[in-house]
Each structure stands twice: as C-alpha cells, then as structure tokens.
Design a protein around this motif. Structure first.
Motif, PDB file in Angstrom:
ATOM      1  N   MET A  11       0.821  -0.869   0.184  1.00 39.30           N
ATOM      2  CA  MET A  11      -0.369  -0.283   0.288  1.00 39.30           C
ATOM      3  C   MET A  11       1.289   1.404  -0.502  1.00 39.30           C
ATOM      4  O   MET A  11       1.724   1.184   0.599  1.00 39.30           O
ATOM      5  N   THR A  12       0.528   1.443  -0.682  1.00 40.12           N
ATOM      6  CA  THR A  12       1.490   3.053  -1.063  1.00 40.12           C
ATOM      7  C   THR A  12       1.006   3.661   0.254  1.00 40.12           C
ATOM      8  O   THR A  12      -0.226   4.001   0.647  1.00 40.12           O
ATOM      9  N   ASP A  13       1.964   5.196   0.130  1.00 34.67           N
ATOM     10  CA  ASP A  13       1.526   6.350   1.231  1.00 34.67           C
ATOM     11  C   ASP A  13       0.032   7.158   1.124  1.00 34.67           C
ATOM     12  O   ASP A  13      -0.123   7.343   2.346  1.00 34.67           O
ATOM     13  N   ALA A  14       0.044   7.206  -0.577  1.00 39.04           N
ATOM     14  CA  ALA A  14      -1.358   8.349  -0.440  1.00 39.04           C
ATOM     15  C   ALA A  14      -2.611   7.419  -0.464  1.00 39.04           C
ATOM     16  O   ALA A  14      -3.461   7.810   0.548  1.00 39.04           O
ATOM     17  N   THR A  15      -2.359   6.039  -0.074  1.00 40.29           N
ATOM     18  CA  THR A  15      -3.598   5.644   0.462  1.00 40.29           C
ATOM     19  C   THR A  15      -3.702   4.820   1.702  1.00 40.29           C
ATOM     20  O   THR A  15      -4.779   4.138   2.027  1.00 40.29           O
ATOM     21  N   ASN A  16      -2.613   4.866   2.865  1.00 42.75           N
ATOM     22  CA  ASN A  16      -2.391   4.074   3.811  1.00 42.75           C
ATOM     23  C   ASN A  16      -3.985   6.051   4.679  1.00 42.75           C
ATOM     24  O   ASN A  16      -3.256   6.479   5.158  1.00 42.75           O
ATOM     25  N   PRO A  17      -4.439   5.236   5.610  1.00 47.00           N
ATOM     26  CA  PRO A  17      -4.483   5.556   6.376  1.00 47.00           C
ATOM     27  C   PRO A  17      -4.345   6.319   7.547  1.00 47.00           C
ATOM     28  O   PRO A  17      -5.291   7.055   8.287  1.00 47.00           O
ATOM     29  N   ASN A  18      -4.283   5.260   7.972  1.00 52.42           N
ATOM     30  CA  ASN A  18      -3.046   5.316   9.209  1.00 52.42           C
ATOM     31  C   ASN A  18      -2.590   6.513   9.810  1.00 52.42           C
ATOM     32  O   ASN A  18      -1.069   6.545   9.992  1.00 52.42           O
ATOM     33  N   LEU A  19      -1.756   7.030   7.822  1.00 56.32           N
ATOM     34  CA  LEU A  19      -0.397   7.950   8.170  1.00 56.32           C
ATOM     35  C   LEU A  19      -1.040   9.077   8.396  1.00 56.32           C
ATOM     36  O   LEU A  19      -1.489   9.498   8.617  1.00 56.32           O
ATOM     37  N   GLU A  20       0.280   9.392   9.442  1.00 54.10           N
ATOM     38  CA  GLU A  20      -0.004  10.914   9.631  1.00 54.10           C
ATOM     39  C   GLU A  20       0.929  11.661   9.202  1.00 54.10           C
ATOM     40  O   GLU A  20       1.762  12.025   8.934  1.00 54.10           O
ATOM     41  N   VAL A  21      -0.229  12.569   9.152  1.00 55.92           N
ATOM     42  CA  VAL A  21      -0.236  13.949   8.487  1.00 55.92           C
ATOM     43  C   VAL A  21       0.916  15.267   9.178  1.00 55.92           C
ATOM     44  O   VAL A  21       0.006  15.438   9.950  1.00 55.92           O
ATOM     45  N   ARG A  22       1.879  15.627   9.094  1.00 53.07           N
ATOM     46  CA  ARG A  22       2.330  16.989   9.248  1.00 53.07           C
ATOM     47  C   ARG A  22       1.847  17.889   8.769  1.00 53.07           C
ATOM     48  O   ARG A  22       2.358  18.458   7.655  1.00 53.07           O
ATOM     49  N   VAL A  23       1.227  18.963   9.193  1.00 56.03           N
ATOM     50  CA  VAL A  23       0.882  19.955   8.625  1.00 56.03           C
ATOM     51  C   VAL A  23       2.415  21.358   9.790  1.00 56.03           C
ATOM     52  O   VAL A  23       1.997  21.033  11.173  1.00 56.03           O
ATOM     53  N   GLU A  24       2.734  21.725   9.120  1.00 50.82           N
ATOM     54  CA  GLU A  24       3.629  23.119   9.608  1.00 50.82           C
ATOM     55  C   GLU A  24       2.592  24.213  10.169  1.00 50.82           C
ATOM     56  O   GLU A  24       1.974  24.606   9.423  1.00 50.82           O
ATOM     57  N   LYS A  25       3.231  24.669  11.526  1.00 50.64           N
ATOM     58  CA  LYS A  25       2.525  25.402  11.998  1.00 50.64           C
ATOM     59  C   LYS A  25       2.737  27.033  11.528  1.00 50.64           C
ATOM     60  O   LYS A  25       4.416  27.014  11.919  1.00 50.64           O
ATOM     61  N   LEU A  26       2.145  27.491  11.626  1.00 52.86           N
ATOM     62  CA  LEU A  26       1.738  28.673  11.015  1.00 52.86           C
ATOM     63  C   LEU A  26       3.244  30.034  12.417  1.00 52.86           C
ATOM     64  O   LEU A  26       2.368  29.423  13.431  1.00 52.86           O
ATOM     65  N   PRO A  27       3.256  30.823  11.467  1.00 53.50           N
ATOM     66  CA  PRO A  27       3.704  32.354  12.553  1.00 53.50           C
ATOM     67  C   PRO A  27       2.642  32.297  13.179  1.00 53.50           C
ATOM     68  O   PRO A  27       1.100  32.488  13.356  1.00 53.50           O
ATOM     69  N   PHE A  28       2.855  33.074  15.180  1.00 50.81           N
ATOM     70  CA  PHE A  28       1.759  33.466  15.584  1.00 50.81           C
ATOM     71  C   PHE A  28       0.889  35.045  14.798  1.00 50.81           C
ATOM     72  O   PHE A  28       0.395  34.480  14.790  1.00 50.81           O
ATOM     73  N   ILE A  29       2.195  35.589  13.814  1.00 52.08           N
ATOM     74  CA  ILE A  29       1.644  36.278  13.349  1.00 52.08           C
ATOM     75  C   ILE A  29       0.690  36.198  12.329  1.00 52.08           C
ATOM     76  O   ILE A  29      -0.377  37.182  12.043  1.00 52.08           O
ATOM     77  N   GLU A  30       0.903  35.445  11.954  1.00 53.12           N
ATOM     78  CA  GLU A  30       0.188  34.594  10.441  1.00 53.12           C
ATOM     79  C   GLU A  30      -1.327  33.801  11.321  1.00 53.12           C
ATOM     80  O   GLU A  30      -2.459  33.466  10.044  1.00 53.12           O
ATOM     81  N   ARG A  31      -1.394  33.777  12.765  1.00 52.34           N
ATOM     82  CA  ARG A  31      -3.046  33.136  13.514  1.00 52.34           C
ATOM     83  C   ARG A  31      -3.391  33.918  13.402  1.00 52.34           C
ATOM     84  O   ARG A  31      -4.764  33.512  13.606  1.00 52.34           O
ATOM     85  N   ILE A  32      -3.330  35.604  13.406  1.00 52.11           N
ATOM     86  CA  ILE A  32      -4.134  36.289  14.235  1.00 52.11           C
ATOM     87  C   ILE A  32      -4.807  37.674  13.451  1.00 52.11           C
ATOM     88  O   ILE A  32      -4.637  36.763  11.911  1.00 52.11           O
ATOM     89  N   PRO A  33      -6.218  37.447  13.296  1.00 53.25           N
ATOM     90  CA  PRO A  33      -6.690  38.181  12.065  1.00 53.25           C
ATOM     91  C   PRO A  33      -6.121  39.469  12.139  1.00 53.25           C
ATOM     92  O   PRO A  33      -5.366  39.663  12.836  1.00 53.25           O
ATOM     93  N   GLN A  34      -5.745  40.194  10.448  1.00 53.63           N
ATOM     94  CA  GLN A  34      -4.881  40.892  10.361  1.00 53.63           C
ATOM     95  C   GLN A  34      -5.501  42.372  11.206  1.00 53.63           C
ATOM     96  O   GLN A  34      -4.540  43.208  11.829  1.00 53.63           O
ATOM     97  N   SER A  35      -6.643  42.437  11.552  1.00 51.84           N
ATOM     98  CA  SER A  35      -6.815  44.044  12.261  1.00 51.84           C
ATOM     99  C   SER A  35      -6.681  43.735  13.577  1.00 51.84           C
ATOM    100  O   SER A  35      -6.015  45.187  13.979  1.00 51.84           O
TER     101      SER A  35
END
Length: 280
Positions: free
Chosen positions: A1-25
């Motif tokens: 089974m390839t990585d793309a079809t493996n449901p148990n594969l943990e997907v790592r999402v890079e966390k955005l910097p703090f300033i990009e996670r708050i509203p612009q206002s």
C-alpha cells in the motif's frame, strides 16, 4: 500500500507563525498600540520638545475638534472638499495619461527606445523642486495642484502598463496572429486584459502618492485645502492640530486605496494570490 492510500499515515502540517494566525485587524491594532505607547513614553521622558512632538492625548483632543468641525460643515469640511476634488481629478487624469503613455511605451519602438528613457529620467528627479514652477506656469488655482499631482503619480502607471503589455504570453500572441487579428484587436482583447493586474498595481501606488502631490501644491500655491491648514498650524506651532489634520488627510489616501483594491477584486478576479496558506 502506498503512502497516499494509507489511512493510518500521520500527516504533519507545518504550524504557521503567531502573527499569521491572528486576524489582520488585531495585528494592526497591536502595532498601533506599540507605536502609541512608544510615543507616550518619549513624551513622558521629555526626549523631544512638546512643541515638536505633542502627547497622544493632546493630539486625540485636537482630532476630536477637527472631526466635530468636519461633521458640522466648518472650515475643515471646506478644506476636505477643496483637497478631495483636486485629488479625485488628478487621480482620474493620471490613470488616463499613464495608461495611454504606457501603451505608447510598450507598443512602439520609439516609445521603448526614446520616450521611456526620458520618463525614467523625469521620475528620478526630485519632484518637490518642480512645485514653484508649476505654480508659476499655471497660477495659484486648482490647475497647478492637479498638474503637480499628475506629475508625481503618473510614472508608476506608465511603467506598470508597459511591463504588463510586454508580459503577454508568446503563444497567445502567435494564436492571435494566426487567427488574423489586427494589432488593435490583439491589444484590446489579449494584451490589455493580461496587463490589468500590472496596471492595477501602478494605480494603487498612484492612489497613495496623489494626495502628497496635491498637498505639495497647496503648500506652495496656497488655497483653502488641507495643505494650507497644515502649513498654518505648523507656523503657529500648533503641532497637535497639525498631527490631527495629517491623520484626517491619511483617510483620503486610505479610502482611495481601498476603492482601488475593491475595483481590482471586482474586475481582475482571475488574479489570485500565489501564496498558499496552510491550515492547522
């Protein structure tokens, strides 16, 4: 089974910097809070003379008085009408002149080889030095302010228009040529639509600088606009009122810029930001 079809594969999402996670206002409010706090500290520690730099409180009080005068139709309202009409006329004329000159530069050999270097030379000159000349040539009326504002703002539109026309895809030009399209048809149906994002960039730059052009003219040419009010306040050492007038004047530029952004979103809807945002 390839990585793309493996449901148990943990997907790592890079966390955005703090300033990009708050509203612009909220980000803008934070920066303003820091700037005003630094301003208040500098005033409290008497790092700068109060005559040169008033306190934020004094400036806010002067701003309230100016707004009250503006709302009741007083001299601030009259100044806003005078400066605003000059800004609007100059901005519209700068767009027309800039796009026409940009087409000449981008579409003709003489424009590219002879006229463009002259535009570049003019753009590098200190434009404030031309202020008394425009007043001498055109008088103390609105025409000298409008002409100076056009002179200050037109070059970014010319350059962006020429760059946009030259960015047209070669395959597209070949297709239009194969279909027997005339030069004007290629210009209006292919090149100008392609150049619109570039043109709007130049227009937004002009929206910010056109206010400065009009104020430069009012400083030298007098009249009843914001430039004359700011000059009078500075001569009287009423710096709090000068700051308040500058804040009000900045709203004109912000409003003009916001209108340009709205127009760009409405008519250049196919241009999307290439920036890909990741979501947690």
């Amino acid at each position: 089974m390839t990585d793309a079809t493996n449901p148990n594969l943990e997907v790592r999402v890079e966390k955005l910097p703090f300033i990009e996670r708050i509203p612009q206002s909220l980000a803008i409010a934070m920066v303003l809070f820091i700037l005003v706090s630094a301003w208040q500290i500098a005033f409290s520690l008497k790092l700068v003379s109060p005559i040169i730099l008033p306190s934020p409180g004094e400036t806010f009080s002067a701003l309230v008085i100016m707004v009250q005068n503006l709302v009741t139709g007083g001299y601030v309202f009259q100044a806003l009408m005078t400066t605003g009409s000059s800004v609007l006329i100059a901005f519209v004329l700068a767009i027309i002149v800039g796009v026409c000159c940009g087409i000449i530069v981008g579409e003709t050999s003489i424009g590219e080889r002879a006229i463009m270097p002259i535009f570049v030379a003019l753009d590098t000159m200190p434009k404030v030095a031309f202020t008394p000349l425009f007043v001498a040539w055109l008088g103390f009326g609105i025409q000298s302010k409008v002409a100076l504002a056009i002179f200050v703002t037109v070059f970014p539109i010319i350059i962006s228009t020429a760059a946009g026309l030259n960015s047209t895809d070669a395959n597209g030009r070949m297709l239009f040529k194969t279909l027997g399209a005339s030069r004007l048809q290629t210009l209006f149906k292919l090149k100008i639509p392609t150049a619109l994002p570039y043109i709007m960039t130049g227009v937004k730059i002009a929206a910010v600088s056109v206010v400065a052009g009009v104020i430069m003219g009012e400083f030298m040419g007098g009249g009843r606009g914001f430039g004359d009010l700011i000059r009078t306040s500075s001569v009287q050492l009423n710096t709090a009122q000068s700051f308040a007038l500058i804040f009000l004047l900045s709203l004109v530029g912000i409003t003009l810029f916001s209108i340009c952004v709205a127009v760009q979103k409405r008519f250049v809807y196919w241009q999307k930001s290439s920036r890909i945002r990741q979501v947690d």
